[in-house]
Design a protein around this motif. Sequence first.
Motif, PDB file in Angstrom:
ATOM      1  N   ILE A 120      21.866  52.626  13.652  1.00  0.00           N
ATOM      2  CA  ILE A 120      20.949  52.993  14.727  1.00  0.00           C
ATOM      3  C   ILE A 120      20.126  51.758  15.098  1.00  0.00           C
ATOM      4  O   ILE A 120      19.505  51.147  14.240  1.00  0.00           O
ATOM      5  CB  ILE A 120      20.014  54.138  14.282  1.00  0.00           C
ATOM      6  N   THR A 121      20.106  51.456  16.375  1.00  0.00           N
ATOM      7  CA  THR A 121      19.332  50.303  16.831  1.00  0.00           C
ATOM      8  C   THR A 121      17.949  50.722  17.315  1.00  0.00           C
ATOM      9  O   THR A 121      17.129  49.870  17.621  1.00  0.00           O
ATOM     10  CB  THR A 121      20.063  49.591  17.983  1.00  0.00           C
ATOM     11  N   ASN A 122      17.711  52.031  17.403  1.00  0.00           N
ATOM     12  CA  ASN A 122      16.458  52.575  17.902  1.00  0.00           C
ATOM     13  C   ASN A 122      16.207  52.165  19.355  1.00  0.00           C
ATOM     14  O   ASN A 122      15.085  52.001  19.779  1.00  0.00           O
ATOM     15  CB  ASN A 122      15.276  52.184  17.008  1.00  0.00           C
ATOM     16  N   THR A 123      17.295  51.981  20.101  1.00  0.00           N
ATOM     17  CA  THR A 123      17.222  51.630  21.500  1.00  0.00           C
ATOM     18  C   THR A 123      17.639  52.831  22.328  1.00  0.00           C
ATOM     19  O   THR A 123      18.770  53.308  22.172  1.00  0.00           O
ATOM     20  CB  THR A 123      18.168  50.444  21.807  1.00  0.00           C
ATOM     21  N   PRO A 124      16.761  53.325  23.200  1.00  0.00           N
ATOM     22  CA  PRO A 124      17.156  54.460  24.035  1.00  0.00           C
ATOM     23  C   PRO A 124      18.332  54.088  24.935  1.00  0.00           C
ATOM     24  O   PRO A 124      18.430  52.969  25.422  1.00  0.00           O
ATOM     25  CB  PRO A 124      15.905  54.742  24.877  1.00  0.00           C
ATOM     26  N   CYS A 125      19.227  55.039  25.123  1.00  0.00           N
ATOM     27  CA  CYS A 125      20.374  54.833  26.002  1.00  0.00           C
ATOM     28  C   CYS A 125      19.950  55.050  27.443  1.00  0.00           C
ATOM     29  O   CYS A 125      19.165  55.950  27.728  1.00  0.00           O
ATOM     30  CB  CYS A 125      21.475  55.827  25.678  1.00  0.00           C
ATOM     31  N   ARG A 126      20.512  54.264  28.315  1.00  0.00           N
ATOM     32  CA  ARG A 126      20.328  54.507  29.748  1.00  0.00           C
ATOM     33  C   ARG A 126      21.260  55.633  30.151  1.00  0.00           C
ATOM     34  O   ARG A 126      22.330  55.806  29.557  1.00  0.00           O
ATOM     35  CB  ARG A 126      20.668  53.263  30.548  1.00  0.00           C
ATOM     36  N   ASN A 127      20.886  56.358  31.166  1.00  0.00           N
ATOM     37  CA  ASN A 127      21.717  57.429  31.681  1.00  0.00           C
ATOM     38  C   ASN A 127      23.089  56.869  32.028  1.00  0.00           C
ATOM     39  O   ASN A 127      23.191  55.869  32.720  1.00  0.00           O
ATOM     40  CB  ASN A 127      21.041  58.037  32.914  1.00  0.00           C
ATOM     41  N   GLY A 128      24.139  57.495  31.517  1.00  0.00           N
ATOM     42  CA  GLY A 128      25.500  57.054  31.800  1.00  0.00           C
ATOM     43  C   GLY A 128      26.079  56.091  30.783  1.00  0.00           C
ATOM     44  O   GLY A 128      27.235  55.714  30.884  1.00  0.00           O
ATOM     45  N   THR A 129      25.286  55.676  29.788  1.00  0.00           N
ATOM     46  CA  THR A 129      25.794  54.765  28.764  1.00  0.00           C
ATOM     47  C   THR A 129      26.841  55.489  27.918  1.00  0.00           C
ATOM     48  O   THR A 129      26.563  56.569  27.399  1.00  0.00           O
ATOM     49  CB  THR A 129      24.647  54.274  27.850  1.00  0.00           C
ATOM     50  N   PRO A 130      28.048  54.915  27.767  1.00  0.00           N
ATOM     51  CA  PRO A 130      29.063  55.578  26.937  1.00  0.00           C
ATOM     52  C   PRO A 130      28.629  55.637  25.473  1.00  0.00           C
ATOM     53  O   PRO A 130      28.097  54.671  24.941  1.00  0.00           O
ATOM     54  CB  PRO A 130      30.296  54.680  27.082  1.00  0.00           C
ATOM     55  N   ILE A 131      28.856  56.783  24.857  1.00  0.00           N
ATOM     56  CA  ILE A 131      28.572  56.944  23.430  1.00  0.00           C
ATOM     57  C   ILE A 131      29.912  57.154  22.747  1.00  0.00           C
ATOM     58  O   ILE A 131      30.628  58.109  23.039  1.00  0.00           O
ATOM     59  CB  ILE A 131      27.618  58.127  23.176  1.00  0.00           C
ATOM     60  N   GLN A 132      30.249  56.252  21.857  1.00  0.00           N
ATOM     61  CA  GLN A 132      31.538  56.296  21.187  1.00  0.00           C
ATOM     62  C   GLN A 132      31.580  57.427  20.171  1.00  0.00           C
ATOM     63  O   GLN A 132      30.606  57.686  19.460  1.00  0.00           O
ATOM     64  CB  GLN A 132      31.795  54.965  20.490  1.00  0.00           C
ATOM     65  N   CYS A 133      32.715  58.118  20.118  1.00  0.00           N
ATOM     66  CA  CYS A 133      32.910  59.147  19.108  1.00  0.00           C
ATOM     67  C   CYS A 133      32.750  58.492  17.740  1.00  0.00           C
ATOM     68  O   CYS A 133      33.210  57.373  17.518  1.00  0.00           O
ATOM     69  CB  CYS A 133      34.297  59.764  19.243  1.00  0.00           C
ATOM     70  N   GLY A 134      32.066  59.175  16.830  1.00  0.00           N
ATOM     71  CA  GLY A 134      31.805  58.624  15.501  1.00  0.00           C
ATOM     72  C   GLY A 134      30.493  57.864  15.413  1.00  0.00           C
ATOM     73  O   GLY A 134      30.086  57.471  14.323  1.00  0.00           O
ATOM     74  N   SER A 135      29.812  57.674  16.546  1.00  0.00           N
ATOM     75  CA  SER A 135      28.528  56.965  16.544  1.00  0.00           C
ATOM     76  C   SER A 135      27.449  57.792  15.865  1.00  0.00           C
ATOM     77  O   SER A 135      27.471  59.021  15.909  1.00  0.00           O
ATOM     78  CB  SER A 135      28.054  56.688  17.982  1.00  0.00           C
ATOM     79  N   THR A 136      26.493  57.114  15.267  1.00  0.00           N
ATOM     80  CA  THR A 136      25.309  57.762  14.726  1.00  0.00           C
ATOM     81  C   THR A 136      24.227  57.659  15.785  1.00  0.00           C
ATOM     82  O   THR A 136      23.950  56.571  16.290  1.00  0.00           O
ATOM     83  CB  THR A 136      24.860  57.087  13.418  1.00  0.00           C
ATOM     84  N   ILE A 137      23.630  58.804  16.125  1.00  0.00           N
ATOM     85  CA  ILE A 137      22.639  58.860  17.196  1.00  0.00           C
ATOM     86  C   ILE A 137      21.402  59.618  16.738  1.00  0.00           C
ATOM     87  O   ILE A 137      21.424  60.303  15.718  1.00  0.00           O
ATOM     88  CB  ILE A 137      23.201  59.527  18.467  1.00  0.00           C
ATOM     89  N   ARG A 138      20.345  59.489  17.518  1.00  0.00           N
ATOM     90  CA  ARG A 138      19.157  60.341  17.397  1.00  0.00           C
ATOM     91  C   ARG A 138      18.948  61.024  18.729  1.00  0.00           C
ATOM     92  O   ARG A 138      19.003  60.387  19.777  1.00  0.00           O
ATOM     93  CB  ARG A 138      17.911  59.510  17.075  1.00  0.00           C
ATOM     94  N   LEU A 139      18.716  62.316  18.676  1.00  0.00           N
ATOM     95  CA  LEU A 139      18.426  63.078  19.882  1.00  0.00           C
ATOM     96  C   LEU A 139      16.932  63.319  19.928  1.00  0.00           C
ATOM     97  O   LEU A 139      16.354  63.846  18.982  1.00  0.00           O
ATOM     98  CB  LEU A 139      19.188  64.401  19.871  1.00  0.00           C
ATOM     99  N   THR A 140      16.309  62.926  21.027  1.00  0.00           N
ATOM    100  CA  THR A 140      14.873  63.057  21.190  1.00  0.00           C
ATOM    101  C   THR A 140      14.578  64.058  22.298  1.00  0.00           C
ATOM    102  O   THR A 140      15.086  63.917  23.413  1.00  0.00           O
ATOM    103  CB  THR A 140      14.230  61.687  21.534  1.00  0.00           C
ATOM    104  N   HIS A 141      13.770  65.065  21.976  1.00  0.00           N
ATOM    105  CA  HIS A 141      13.380  66.079  22.949  1.00  0.00           C
ATOM    106  C   HIS A 141      12.524  65.420  24.027  1.00  0.00           C
ATOM    107  O   HIS A 141      11.540  64.738  23.716  1.00  0.00           O
ATOM    108  CB  HIS A 141      12.602  67.197  22.244  1.00  0.00           C
ATOM    109  N   VAL A 142      12.914  65.594  25.271  1.00  0.00           N
ATOM    110  CA  VAL A 142      12.245  64.906  26.375  1.00  0.00           C
ATOM    111  C   VAL A 142      10.776  65.318  26.489  1.00  0.00           C
ATOM    112  O   VAL A 142       9.908  64.475  26.702  1.00  0.00           O
ATOM    113  CB  VAL A 142      12.999  65.164  27.705  1.00  0.00           C
ATOM    114  N   GLY A 143      10.457  66.601  26.308  1.00  0.00           N
ATOM    115  CA  GLY A 143       9.086  67.072  26.482  1.00  0.00           C
ATOM    116  C   GLY A 143       8.131  66.685  25.363  1.00  0.00           C
ATOM    117  O   GLY A 143       6.983  66.314  25.599  1.00  0.00           O
ATOM    118  N   SER A 144       8.613  66.748  24.117  1.00  0.00           N
ATOM    119  CA  SER A 144       7.729  66.501  22.971  1.00  0.00           C
ATOM    120  C   SER A 144       7.901  65.123  22.342  1.00  0.00           C
ATOM    121  O   SER A 144       7.084  64.706  21.525  1.00  0.00           O
ATOM    122  CB  SER A 144       7.982  67.561  21.882  1.00  0.00           C
ATOM    123  N   ASN A 145       8.985  64.418  22.691  1.00  0.00           N
ATOM    124  CA  ASN A 145       9.341  63.124  22.081  1.00  0.00           C
ATOM    125  C   ASN A 145       9.586  63.226  20.583  1.00  0.00           C
ATOM    126  O   ASN A 145       9.436  62.256  19.851  1.00  0.00           O
ATOM    127  CB  ASN A 145       8.291  62.054  22.388  1.00  0.00           C
TER     128      ASN A 145
END
Length: 183
Positions: free
Chosen positions: A1-26
Motif C-alpha cells: 500500500i502506498t497510501n496514495t488515493p487513486c484517481r477516478n478511472g485508475t486501473p486496479i490490478q487483480c490481486g492488489s492490496t487496497i484500502r477502501l475509504t468511506h467518502v462521507g466519514s473518511n
Amino acid sequence: ITNTPCRNGTPIQCGSTIRLTHVGSNKNLHSHDQYLAPLSQAHGNNEVSGFGDEGVGDESDDWIVDCVNVVKKEKEKEKGKAKSSDPSRGSDVNQSSSVIDTRNNDDGNDDAHEKYWNKKTLIRLRHSITHRCLSASSKFKYTDANCPRCPILGDVEVSARSRVDDSCVWRVAEDGAFFGVTV
C-alpha cells in the motif's frame, strides 16, 4: 500500500492490496478477529467497521482484490467435476456456486477483465490479515427485533466470513463505484 488515493478511472490490478475509504466519514473499511459481527456472530463472522482517518489507519484496513468470473454451471461442472465431488474438501465449499476465481484461469484467456478490476468484473474483497471475505447477505438484516430504534433498520449487515460463497461476490453499481481507494 502506498497510501496514495487513486484517481477516478485508475486501473486496479487483480490481486492488489487496497484500502477502501468511506467518502462521507473518511473512515477505512476495517476488520479483525477480535470482534464478532452483531447479527451473524453465530456463524463466526467477524465485524466490519470504519476506522482511521483520511485513508490512514492500520494493516487491518487492507483488503485484497480477488477478481472472479461468472461461468455457466455446465462449464464449471466439466472443469471441476472431480473437485466438487471430493468429500475431503469439506462443507465450506459452496458446490452450487457459479463463481470461480480467474487468477488461476488455465483456459488461456488473457482478457483485460481478468487482470484488472473494472465495472464488469465481479470481485471478492479478502481481508489481508484474517483472509476472510467481505460478505453481505439478506439473511442478516437489521430489524426492530434485533436493533430497536436503530438508525439502520432494513439495512443488511456487512461482515467478514471464512466461508466463501455468493454473499462474498461484489460488483460495481450501474453508475460506478463511489468510494475512495488507496493502493
